[in-house]
Design an enzyme around this catalytic site. Structure first.
Site, PDB file in Angstrom:
ATOM      1  N   GLU A   1      -1.768  -5.764   3.385  1.00 24.92           N
ATOM      2  CA  GLU A   1      -0.597  -6.612   3.600  1.00 24.92           C
ATOM      3  C   GLU A   1       0.460  -5.874   4.413  1.00 24.92           C
ATOM      4  OE1 GLU A   1      -1.788  -7.237  -0.818  1.00 24.92           O
ATOM      5  OE2 GLU A   1      -1.997  -5.695   0.714  1.00 24.92           O
TER       6      GLU A   1
ATOM      7  N   HIS B   1      -1.449  -0.438   2.599  1.00 25.62           N
ATOM      8  CA  HIS B   1      -2.205  -1.577   2.109  1.00 25.62           C
ATOM      9  C   HIS B   1      -2.398  -2.591   3.235  1.00 25.62           C
ATOM     10  CE1 HIS B   1      -1.232  -0.846  -2.410  1.00 25.62           C
ATOM     11  NE2 HIS B   1      -1.820   0.190  -1.822  1.00 25.62           N
TER      12      HIS B   1
END
Length: 175
Positions: free
Chosen positions: A88, A86
């Site tokens: 993040e 992801h």
């Protein structure tokens, strides 16, 4: 929800500036299902950026297909069934690779973090999350409620997002 505007002679707020950069980072994603970008900011300086995609040097999902699509996995479920990291996660990893502390920072992300990212953000001691779109992950919500992390939703106008993601068709009157 607050929508930012892109007007002539308008100096962007810090939220507009960094959220635009998060969407610009998302434009690099090659995920078939969703393009997500993240920017980690400390003292109004960008520490790291990330977008969703497979580990460096591995085949892109857009080239080899999507395991999650093949298995009809719903959004917000079975995060381990994916070739990609992801946005993040990639931003946190990039900060670590380059030896940059992200303690007491903010993260701007185009989509609310999932539970896996939530756990990483909490342990990385990031203070604030500014996100544009929601995400269907109840456990993520619960974990953030237990933490001291401030969360705010901040969005850009839909037409501006389409332009940044390269999805603008050029049709007049489009929002």
């Amino acid at each position: 929800m607050h929508y930012a505007t892109l007007e002539d002679n308008h100096r962007p707020t810090w939220d507009e500036y960094f959220m635009r950069m998060a969407f610009l980072a998302a434009s690099r994603a090659n995920c078939i299902r969703r393009k997500v970008g993240a920017i980690i900011v400390k003292d109004r300086n960008i520490i790291a950026t990330g977008y969703n995609g497979p580990p460096s040097g591995l085949a892109n999902c857009s080239d080899v297909g999507c395991i999650r699509d093949d298995m009809n996995v719903k959004s917000g479920e079975r995060h381990e069934l994916c070739r990609g990291l992801h946005a993040e996660q990639n931003a946190i990893i990039q900060a670590a690779v380059h030896g940059s502390s992200i303690k007491d920072s903010k993260i701007y992300v185009t989509t609310h973090p999932c539970v896996v990212c939530a756990k990483m953000i909490i342990n990385a001691k990031i203070d604030e999350i500014i996100f544009a779109d929601g995400y269907p992950d109840e456990l993520s919500e619960l974990m953030f409620l237990e933490s001291n992390i401030v969360r705010r939703q901040f969005s850009l106008k839909p037409a501006e997002v389409k332009i940044m993601l390269g999805e603008y068709s050029g049709l007049e009157g489009e929002d």
